[in-house]
Design an enzyme around this catalytic site. Structure first.
Site, short mmCIF file in Angstrom:
data_model
loop_
_atom_site.label_atom_id
_atom_site.label_comp_id
_atom_site.label_asym_id
_atom_site.label_seq_id
_atom_site.Cartn_x
_atom_site.Cartn_y
_atom_site.Cartn_z
N TYR A 1 31.63 43.83 42.94
CA TYR A 1 31.15 42.57 43.54
C TYR A 1 32.03 42.13 44.70
O TYR A 1 31.76 41.10 45.30
CB TYR A 1 31.06 41.45 42.48
CG TYR A 1 32.28 41.29 41.61
CD1 TYR A 1 33.39 40.60 42.07
CD2 TYR A 1 32.34 41.85 40.34
CE1 TYR A 1 34.52 40.46 41.28
CE2 TYR A 1 33.45 41.73 39.54
CZ TYR A 1 34.54 41.03 40.01
OH TYR A 1 35.66 40.90 39.23
N LYS A 2 33.08 42.91 45.02
CA LYS A 2 33.94 42.57 46.14
C LYS A 2 33.38 43.26 47.40
O LYS A 2 32.37 42.84 47.92
CB LYS A 2 35.38 42.94 45.79
CG LYS A 2 35.91 42.02 44.68
CD LYS A 2 37.23 42.40 44.09
CE LYS A 2 37.64 41.36 43.03
NZ LYS A 2 38.79 41.77 42.24
N ARG B 1 44.63 33.35 50.83
CA ARG B 1 44.28 34.75 51.05
C ARG B 1 43.03 34.79 51.92
O ARG B 1 42.04 34.13 51.62
CB ARG B 1 44.04 35.43 49.71
CG ARG B 1 43.98 36.94 49.81
CD ARG B 1 43.84 37.56 48.45
NE ARG B 1 42.55 37.22 47.85
CZ ARG B 1 42.07 37.77 46.73
NH1 ARG B 1 42.79 38.68 46.08
NH2 ARG B 1 40.90 37.43 46.26
C1 LIG Z 1 38.97 41.32 40.90
C2 LIG Z 1 39.91 42.17 40.11
C3 LIG Z 1 39.69 42.42 38.73
C4 LIG Z 1 38.55 41.75 38.02
O1 LIG Z 1 38.19 42.34 36.81
P1 LIG Z 1 36.81 41.89 36.12
O2 LIG Z 1 36.79 42.57 34.83
O3 LIG Z 1 35.71 42.27 37.05
O4 LIG Z 1 36.84 40.40 35.99
C5 LIG Z 1 40.56 43.28 38.09
N1 LIG Z 1 41.62 43.85 38.75
C6 LIG Z 1 41.86 43.60 40.05
C7 LIG Z 1 43.02 44.24 40.74
C8 LIG Z 1 41.02 42.75 40.77
O5 LIG Z 1 41.26 42.48 42.05
#
Ligand SMILES: *Cc1c(COP(=O)(O)O)cnc(C)c1O
Length: 432
Positions: free
Chosen positions: A252-253, A401
């Site tokens: 989702y990023k 950020r």
């Molecule tokens: C965004 C992010 C997550 C998020 O994990 P989810 O299980 O999707 O909530 C985990 N690790 C890093 C390094 C992130 O940037």
């Protein structure tokens, strides 16, 4: 009080030169946008023309939706879900975790087919991988992770340690960069089972040396899990060539899969038959519909599946993969560096004189697609920025950020966010 803020002549001068440099920054941004070979992509995202959002610089937390999505979802609901009904599972949905995984592997990870699946969240995938790696390295009892890693990564490791009796070796790295081979070396030993690190540090944006660190850990008999949340879709990778054991990351990023879209998970081909993941479910069984009494893991990467795959959550990222493939990951990386270079130049010029510090590497080689700046006043400024449609994110204790998603972010947005941060800082610390 009154005396200190009324330095005659001083304040008007300062603000006049500040507005001149803001105008210059906007001019430079306009030139950079006009020269940007990827500039046409921005219009292919929903909301890019929304006048209430002056700068969206948080695409590294939640990417914008591609404009292809409304039609894609309408078609899926009408013809696939609505038309094929339960038949859809056999006809294509059951294969989607693997076919979409292969596509992510090809377009962004440098991974040959059969090693990547889409399923679960990053957190659950991390759990599966840490347990699988521990299990694959019997007799070894230590998990190595850095204190600067993302909370969920650290919490999963703490949970696994609690559950299995494994111990944790913590690494402390420079927070303005990230973990290097030199940081890792003293933590490795004959008890090290697994190392869990982020490829790109979520705070500083530092890019770790995956190849070198993986080789170092291998030399000590350890396996390595890479968290690729901030690199997938923004920097080119060569997981196969780098000898990576395990990896996972969010979609989702920079893959714009939408809120809560499932993660991907990668396991190196020769490890797949040797490893066992801890959440045994029917979808990871070699024959889910035999309704057998006993679990037998599937032959390939499917053994990392557990339950029914979240099909709706997988659709959106396919539209972003179309755009990534069209632009090419190398061109995306080039624009990402131009964006962060521009942001850093503006920070140096406009924010450093106000006491703002850059907490991101200046060196291209080790910089991802976001920058973090720190100032003690930032925590109090965020609500005001968001209200004005200036949307970076905040990383405690004092960091703003600025995430620059290359296909959907303009240079103009960079100039807008830096100017807005400058104005807000001046407003909270009058007399500067
Ligand atoms: C965004 C992010 C997550 C998020 O994990 P989810 O299980 O999707 O909530 C985990 N690790 C890093 C390094 C992130 O940037």
């Amino acid at each position: 009080m009154a005396g200190s803020s009324s330095t005659p002549g001083g304040a008007p001068d300062t603000s006049a030169s500040a507005s001149a440099s803001a105008a210059a920054a906007a001019g430079t941004a306009a030139e950079l946008d006009a020269r940007d070979p990827l500039r046409g992509f921005r219009d292919r995202f929903v909301g890019a023309d929304d006048p209430s959002v002056a700068a969206y610089v948080d695409g590294n937390s939640l990417g914008r939706p591609p404009k292809a999505l409304p039609d894609l979802y309408a078609d899926f609901i009408r013809n696939q879900w609505g038309g094929r009904l339960i038949r859809g599972w056999d006809e294509s949905w059951l294969e989607l975790p693997v076919t979409l995984g292969d596509r992510i592997g090809r377009s962004t990870l440098g991974a040959a087919p059969g090693q990547t699946i889409v399923s679960d969240s990053t957190t659950v995938s991390l759990y599966k991988l840490v347990r699988a790696a521990l299990d694959a390295n019997p007799g070894r009892t230590e998990i190595v992770i850095d204190r600067g890693n993302f909370p969920t990564d650290r919490f999963v490791v703490q949970g696994v340690a609690h559950e299995t009796g494994a111990s944790i070796r913590w690494i402390d790295a420079d927070p303005t960069t990230g973990v290097t081979a030199d940081d890792l070396r003293p933590a490795l030993g004959p008890s090290t089972a697994v190392v869990l690190l982020s490829h790109i540090a979520y705070r500083s944006g530092y890019v770790a040396d995956i190849r070198g660190i993986t080789a170092l850990a291998h030399a000590h008999g350890a396996l390595v899990i890479w968290d690729l949340c901030h690199s997938v879709g923004s920097v080119p990778m060569s997981l196969d060539e780098w000898g990576v054991d395990f990896a996972t990351g969010c979609t989702y990023k920079y893959l714009n899969g939408g809120p809560g879209s499932p993660a991907f998970l990668y396991v190196r081909r020769d490890l797949i038959p040797e490893v066992r993941q801890p959440i045994w479910g029917w979808m990871g069984d070699r024959n889910p519909f035999q309704m057998a009494h006993t679990y037998h893991p599937a032959e390939g990467i499917r053994r990392f599946l557990s339950g029914t795959p979240p099909i709706l959550g997988m659709l959106a990222m396919s539209a972003m993969l179309d755009l990534i493939e069209e632009a090419g990951i190398a061109a995306i990386r080039a624009k990402s560096l131009d964006l962060t270079d521009f942001a850093i130049a503006l920070v140096d010029e406009q924010l450093a004189p106000l006491g703002v510090e850059l907490s991101t590497p200046r060196d291209h080689e080790v910089r991802g697609s976001h920058i973090t700046i720190d100032h003690p006043e930032f925590a109090g400024m965020m609500a005001g920025l968001w209200e004005r449609g200036i949307i970076p994110d905040f990383r405690a204790p004092t960091g703003i950020r600025i995430g620059l998603s290359p296909l959907s972010t303009s240079f103009a947005e960079v100039a807008v966010v830096i100017e807005a941060v400058r104005e807000s800082l001046v407003a909270v610390s009058p007399g500067r």
